[in-house]
Design a protein around this motif. Structure first.
Motif, PDB file in Angstrom:
ATOM      1  N   CYS B  21      41.176  49.114  47.804  1.00 30.47           N
ATOM      2  CA  CYS B  21      40.455  47.968  47.238  1.00 30.47           C
ATOM      3  C   CYS B  21      40.069  46.954  48.313  1.00 30.47           C
ATOM      4  N   LYS B  22      38.878  46.350  48.163  1.00 35.39           N
ATOM      5  CA  LYS B  22      38.497  45.271  49.071  1.00 35.39           C
ATOM      6  C   LYS B  22      38.393  43.935  48.343  1.00 35.39           C
ATOM      7  N   GLY B  23      38.996  43.859  47.169  1.00 39.33           N
ATOM      8  CA  GLY B  23      39.149  42.558  46.514  1.00 39.33           C
ATOM      9  C   GLY B  23      37.885  41.838  46.086  1.00 39.33           C
ATOM     10  N   CYS B  24      36.848  42.582  45.733  1.00 37.56           N
ATOM     11  CA  CYS B  24      35.594  41.910  45.371  1.00 37.56           C
ATOM     12  C   CYS B  24      35.655  41.293  43.973  1.00 37.56           C
ATOM     13  N   SER B  25      36.598  41.742  43.183  1.00 35.37           N
ATOM     14  CA  SER B  25      36.830  41.276  41.805  1.00 35.37           C
ATOM     15  C   SER B  25      35.742  41.651  40.798  1.00 35.37           C
ATOM     16  N   PHE B  26      34.871  42.558  41.167  1.00 34.91           N
ATOM     17  CA  PHE B  26      33.834  43.002  40.220  1.00 34.91           C
ATOM     18  C   PHE B  26      34.472  43.595  38.957  1.00 34.91           C
ATOM     19  N   CYS B  27      35.534  44.390  39.160  1.00 31.85           N
ATOM     20  CA  CYS B  27      36.155  45.057  38.013  1.00 31.85           C
ATOM     21  C   CYS B  27      36.733  44.032  37.049  1.00 31.85           C
ATOM     22  N   MET B  38      42.934  39.475  39.149  1.00 32.29           N
ATOM     23  CA  MET B  38      43.214  39.641  40.565  1.00 32.29           C
ATOM     24  C   MET B  38      44.667  39.256  40.808  1.00 32.29           C
ATOM     25  N   PRO B  50      43.271  44.176  42.231  1.00 35.48           N
ATOM     26  CA  PRO B  50      43.468  43.718  40.853  1.00 35.48           C
ATOM     27  C   PRO B  50      44.783  44.260  40.300  1.00 35.48           C
ATOM     28  N   CYS B  68      33.038  49.558  40.700  1.00 35.00           N
ATOM     29  CA  CYS B  68      33.837  49.382  41.912  1.00 35.00           C
ATOM     30  C   CYS B  68      33.111  50.013  43.105  1.00 35.00           C
ATOM     31  N   PRO B  69      32.818  49.224  44.136  1.00 36.36           N
ATOM     32  CA  PRO B  69      32.098  49.780  45.288  1.00 36.36           C
ATOM     33  C   PRO B  69      33.015  50.588  46.211  1.00 36.36           C
ATOM     34  N   GLU B  70      34.289  50.628  45.898  1.00 40.89           N
ATOM     35  CA  GLU B  70      35.252  51.211  46.837  1.00 40.89           C
ATOM     36  C   GLU B  70      35.925  52.482  46.315  1.00 40.89           C
ATOM     37  N   ILE B  73      39.265  52.228  41.707  1.00 40.69           N
ATOM     38  CA  ILE B  73      39.811  52.071  40.362  1.00 40.69           C
ATOM     39  C   ILE B  73      39.147  53.089  39.444  1.00 40.69           C
TER      40      ILE B  73
HETATM   41  S1  SF4 Z   1      35.998  46.456  41.960  1.00 36.83           S
HETATM   42 FE1  SF4 Z   1      37.226  47.815  43.241  1.00 36.83          FE
HETATM   43  S2  SF4 Z   1      37.243  46.823  45.228  1.00 36.83           S
HETATM   44 FE2  SF4 Z   1      36.587  45.283  43.753  1.00 36.83          FE
HETATM   45  S3  SF4 Z   1      38.472  44.276  43.173  1.00 36.83           S
HETATM   46 FE3  SF4 Z   1      38.159  45.885  41.681  1.00 36.83          FE
HETATM   47  S4  SF4 Z   1      39.285  47.622  42.499  1.00 36.83           S
HETATM   48 FE4  SF4 Z   1      39.091  46.164  44.150  1.00 36.83          FE
END
Ligand code: SF4
Ligand code: SF4
Ligand code: SF4
Lengths: 289, 92, 390
Positions: B21-27, B38, B50, B68-70, B73
């Motif tokens: 995860c890079k913590g973008c918080s999109f999810c 988060m 998250p 999620c761009p990573e 999740i």
């Molecule tokens: S969308 Fe993916 S990268 Fe962004 S916070 Fe959620 S799990 Fe982390």
């Protein structure tokens, strides 16, 4: 993927990703990864044999996509994935060839290749991730930068007219043209799936946030802020006249599927024409007998 | 009350691959059921991944997975739900 | 070398005795060699090759496509080659300059392609319709960074045919771009060209990988240093990039990998140079002067050599067929035995520099230079031979 094939601890897309290369280089909040997810989802849904699908990228942030998808994948030179894809496709017409690259690559330096591939109706799919700037090199003004946006080589704001990509693609002869933002996940997936299942030059523009450069320089906040901007300012208008699709700085973004027509591809034209002129002497190319 | 026949809401289990995860918080932002928030913890990359706060709310819509761009999740279907569903379907 | 040979596919071979110009002969050589993909952009004086290919390929089975520019042409060749076809293009002058970007990519990705450069006077638009040999260093150094390529130089339409086949064979053998460095004179010169029956033409097959799918490494050097190749669509799901990469083809951006990767690109040619280099010698055994020449200039020089011999000067001829890799060893050997080299060429001393370098200062090297537009007057070469013999 069927629900029962999903297992805990293993992301359902791992089969299509080069996990030994993760994490990818894209910044936190960058939208490129979302488009890759949509692409893989579309590929899975399309029913195509992944061994026959190739991805060609050029240079730039989006240019790195070829390095992360587990398909025959080609990371080429700046602006040249379209002619590279042309060579691949013509040499083996069985392949489904996807160009996955950025706006700078496809319509900036590679603009000439783009318009000619569209004109020829080359049977390839072009996914153009548009982040309004040259990101890999540090946020320079691009052929897609809205007027007024500030970038490192437009330090007082951009004053050049940007391209309207769907209009450009349609004018050049593309048979499928759509535009979405990366927030329209399901729609992007559907468009890519349609394009994968179609014959002809397909073009999908996906507007994505570049948080590190475009957003920061213009004080637009983080990835989330940009997704919210897309949410509030995009309007779905299928079949809209592509001449009306200009994007102003932080202005309205018209999205949708604008063109979806059938016409013979380059190879169809070549085979039909030469067979007509040369008769039985002609050795058809890429036609299953 | 609206009658949905045998249609039953699916239940999902959220899988978070924290270190990806890079913590973008999109999810978190786009989960329609407020399943996620988060966390304060750091992953190996120094980002806040998250965490699941309302596990029973997850409806297996897979939106978090798609946004999620990573590839960090994803959701799996709750097995007891599946079995139950099968039972229901085989009912005369 | 790990080389697999077979005879040519008769479909592309126009067996017989023909009267062709050099440009046409290149197209016929390509078809005989099994080339089935041509992407090009018209430019004088090379266009006739594209025209011939476009006319012939529909009956052979393959693709001719006229691209939007020379950049696209080479990009398409690399794509086609990865799809498993033998691919070529031709160009001249400024077109060659445009190709340099993707020539670098072909070297980095180790893709077999063939490019013919029908040279004209430069720089820039220069002399579009008149001859030159001014691209001899550009072909070696034109893209950026360190790399090695192979370049051949035919002196007649017959050699255009023969060396085009050789170019394809070398290209497949070494996974490297190979260049046919001809010029306007040879390109437009009509002569007898004998095309042998297909079974007499030897074709080198690509080094196809045949091991287990999951073990394939696109850049793992084989014993002859050349890695095995697979083609797109065969299920290997490989990755290749123009970035510095490791054996897997994955980018690795550091000095160690750069060293490994670039040395490999150079070594596979440098350490195999003896297997690549070809030249023709005449009376070099007890020569005092050796004329080093290539392409059209060697035909003009031949007259000067004969005249010099008549005048009692012991002149030998070293005609270069392979220009790159350069025959350093042979030049150095000769330098130990003779009085001087004479190097006539249609540029201001591009190959003369190489002869000088290889001769290591043992003997003087006399250039006979002119800037292009026409071939030398043999008397000018004779004059220099006489001066060198003094
Ligand atoms: S969308 Fe993916 S990268 Fe962004 S916070 Fe959620 S799990 Fe982390
Ligand atoms: S610089 Fe911009 S486009 Fe590039 S990875 Fe970062 S956010 Fe994405
Ligand atoms: S699957 Fe849907 S409901 Fe469940 S966590 Fe993800 S976004 Fe929320």
């Amino acid at each position: 993927m069927k629900p029962e094939d999903r297992v805990e601890g293993r992301h359902p897309m791992e089969e299509f990703l080069r996990m030994d290369r993760m994490p990818h280089i894209w910044c936190s909040g960058c939208g490129i990864g979302i488009v890759v997810t949509s692409f893989i989802e579309a590929l899975q849904k399309s029913g195509l044999d992944p061994n026959k699908v190739c991805v060609c990228s050029g240079i730039g942030c989006t240019g790195r996509v070829a390095g992360y998808v587990k398909l025959d994948s080609f990371h080429t030179t700046h602006g040249r994935p379209v002619p590279f894809a042309t060579g691949l496709k013509l040499a083996n017409p069985e392949l489904k060839v996807v160009v996955f690259s950025g706006d700078g690559d496809i319509v900036g330096i590679g603009g000439n290749h783009f318009i000619h591939a569209a004109r020829r109706n080359m049977d390839i799919v072009v996914i153009c991730v548009n982040n309004f700037n040259y990101a890999m090199t540090g946020g320079q003004v691009a052929a897609t930068t809205p007027i007024g946006a500030n970038l490192s080589t437009a330090p007082y704001g951009n004053f050049e007219y940007p391209f309207n990509l769907p209009y450009l693609a349609e004018a050049c002869g593309a048979t499928y043209v759509a535009r979405w933002t990366c927030l329209h996940i399901r729609r992007v997936t559907k468009s890519i799936q349609e394009a994968l299942q179609k014959r002809g030059f397909s073009f999908i523009e996906v507007i994505t946030p570049c948080v590190t450069l475009y957003a920061r320089r213009n004080r637009l906040g983080d990835g989330l802020n940009l997704l919210r901007y897309y949410y509030e300012n995009s309007e779905i208008r299928h079949g809209a006249d592509t001449r009306t699709l200009d994007i102003g700085y932080q202005g309205k973004i018209i999205v949708g599927k604008f063109v979806d027509i059938e016409k013979p591809t380059f190879l169809d034209c070549m085979n039909n024409h030469l067979r007509k002129v040369l008769g039985d002497k002609y050795q058809p190319w890429g036609v299953k007998s | 009350m609206i009658y949905f026949g045998e249609l039953k809401e699916k239940k999902g289990i959220v899988n978070i691959i924290k270190d990806r995860c890079k913590g973008c918080s999109f999810c978190v932002e786009y989960c329609p059921r407020d399943v996620l928030e988060m966390s304060e913890e750091f992953n190996v990359k120094g980002y806040h991944p998250p965490r699941v706060i309302n596990p029973d709310n997850c409806c297996y819509c897979q939106l978090c997975e798609a946004i999620c761009p990573e590839f960090a999740i994803f959701v799996t279907l709750r097995e007891e739900e599946e079995r139950e569903r099968e039972k229901e379907i085989s009912r005369p | 070398m790990n080389v697999r040979k077979k005879s040519a596919d008769p479909k592309g071979v126009l067996t017989g005795v023909h009267y062709l110009d050099g440009d046409y002969a290149i197209a016929e050589g390509a078809l005989a060699a099994g080339c089935r993909f041509f992407a090009g952009y018209p430019i004088t004086p090379s266009t006739e090759t594209a025209e011939r290919f476009a006319e012939r390929i529909p009956m052979v089975g393959g693709v001719f496509i006229q691209m939007e520019d020379e950049i696209a042409s080479v990009a398409a060749l690399i794509g086609a080659s990865w799809a498993g076809l033998k691919a070529m293009t031709v160009t001249s002058g400024p077109g060659f300059s445009l190709m340099m970007e993707n020539i670098g990519l072909a070297c980095m990705m180790e893709v077999p392609i063939v490019i013919a450069d029908v040279q004209r006077g430069g720089p820039s638009t220069g002399l579009p319709t008149l001859t030159g040999q001014g691209d001899m260093q550009q072909v070696k150094w034109g893209s950026h960074g360190d790399y090695e390529i192979i370049a051949l130089s035919p002196d007649s339409p017959q050699e255009c045919f023969d060396l085009t086949i050789k170019a394809f064979n070398l290209s497949e053998m070494f996974r490297v771009p190979v260049f046919i460095m001809t010029d306007e004179c040879v390109g437009h010169m009509h002569e007898k060209v004998v095309i042998p029956p297909a079974e007499e033409i030897e074709i080198v097959e690509r080094k196809w990988y045949e091991g287990p799918k999951d073990k394939y490494l696109p850049y793992k050097p084989d014993v002859d240093l050349v890695p095995f190749m697979v083609k797109a669509g065969d299920g290997y799901r490989f990755h290749t990039t123009g970035l510095t990469h490791d054996e897997r083809g994955y980018p690795v951006i550091n000095a160690e990998c750069q060293d490994w990767c670039v040395r490999h690109l150079c070594d596979k040619i440098r350490l195999n140079a003896d297997k690549i280099i070809e030249y023709k010698e005449d009376e070099t055994d007890n020569a005092e002067i050796v004329v080093v020449s290539y392409g059209i200039t060697s035909r003009v020089a031949w007259k000067a050599i004969q005249d010099a011999r008549k005048a009692g000067i012991k002149v030998g001829s070293l005609r270069l067929i392979t220009i790159w890799p350069f025959p350093d060893k042979r030049i150095e050997e000769l330098a130990g035995k003779i009085k001087a080299f004479v190097v006539p060429e249609i540029n201001l001393g591009q190959i003369k520099r190489e002869v000088e370098r290889a001769a290591k200062g043992k003997v003087p090297v006399y250039p006979v230079s002119h800037c292009g537009g026409w071939v030398h007057n043999p008397d000018n070469i004779l004059k220099v031979i006489k001066e060198a013999a003094k």
